[in-house]
Design a protein around this motif. Sequence first.
Motif, PDB file in Angstrom:
ATOM      1  N   GLU A  18       0.824  -1.208   0.000  1.00 18.25           N
ATOM      2  CA  GLU A  18       0.000   0.000   0.000  1.00 18.25           C
ATOM      3  C   GLU A  18       0.861   1.263   0.000  1.00 18.25           C
ATOM      4  N   HIS A  45      -8.323   7.315  -5.635  1.00 15.69           N
ATOM      5  CA  HIS A  45      -7.737   6.065  -5.142  1.00 15.69           C
ATOM      6  C   HIS A  45      -6.549   6.319  -4.212  1.00 15.69           C
ATOM      7  N   THR A  49      -6.219   4.539  -0.767  1.00 14.81           N
ATOM      8  CA  THR A  49      -4.974   3.843  -0.430  1.00 14.81           C
ATOM      9  C   THR A  49      -4.459   4.275   0.937  1.00 14.81           C
ATOM     10  N   GLN A  52      -6.543   2.591   3.399  1.00 16.13           N
ATOM     11  CA  GLN A  52      -6.178   1.170   3.427  1.00 16.13           C
ATOM     12  C   GLN A  52      -4.914   0.951   4.256  1.00 16.13           C
ATOM     13  N   GLU A 104      -3.279  -3.285  -9.480  1.00 16.30           N
ATOM     14  CA  GLU A 104      -4.563  -3.493  -8.787  1.00 16.30           C
ATOM     15  C   GLU A 104      -4.888  -4.978  -8.697  1.00 16.30           C
ATOM     16  N   GLU A 107      -2.913  -6.530  -5.994  1.00 16.37           N
ATOM     17  CA  GLU A 107      -3.538  -6.231  -4.705  1.00 16.37           C
ATOM     18  C   GLU A 107      -4.772  -7.101  -4.478  1.00 16.37           C
ATOM     19  N   GLU A 137     -10.201  -2.255  -4.197  1.00 18.13           N
ATOM     20  CA  GLU A 137      -9.217  -2.633  -5.225  1.00 18.13           C
ATOM     21  C   GLU A 137      -9.921  -3.180  -6.467  1.00 18.13           C
TER      22      GLU A 137
END
Length: 168
Positions: A18, A45, A49, A52, A104, A107, A137
Amino acid sequence: MTYEENYLDWVRDAYAMEKQAESMLEKMADRLEHYPDLRARIVQHIEETRSQQALVKSVIERYDTSSSVFKDAVGKLSALGQAMGGMLAEDEVVKGAISGYVFENLEIASYTSLIAAAELIGDHEGARIFGQILEQEVAMAEWLSTHLPEVTEQFMVRSAEPGVEAKK
């Protein structure tokens, strides 16, 4: 290694991943000038992120372990290398969008595996967190997949025009 040791190693990997994602996305967003839809989705995003990262870090902290400084550094160095390499490419925006889609999916695979590991060791909160991240994701990968043809077409149209910058 025990189940928990493997799990925590993978959680630390996810945190480093991340951090790498944030670095790559920031560099790409900073360079995009002529692709406002792509830039806007990347900026969105980046915020996802960062959230996350905090969620993954909360899992690490619950187990009283730390993120890997080495993995964080390698991830950031890798992201910088990717960004620098992309700056040299005439088709930087297309290669960046393709790379983003590939990342992506990495992930997605990582969080899918983490959910299974979390469930096996009984970390229901971790499984919930990783499920939440996985949804974001998947959404980003789907957005890139849907918009990649448009980005490619925009690049090709711009690159065919004399004196018009297309790469970013």
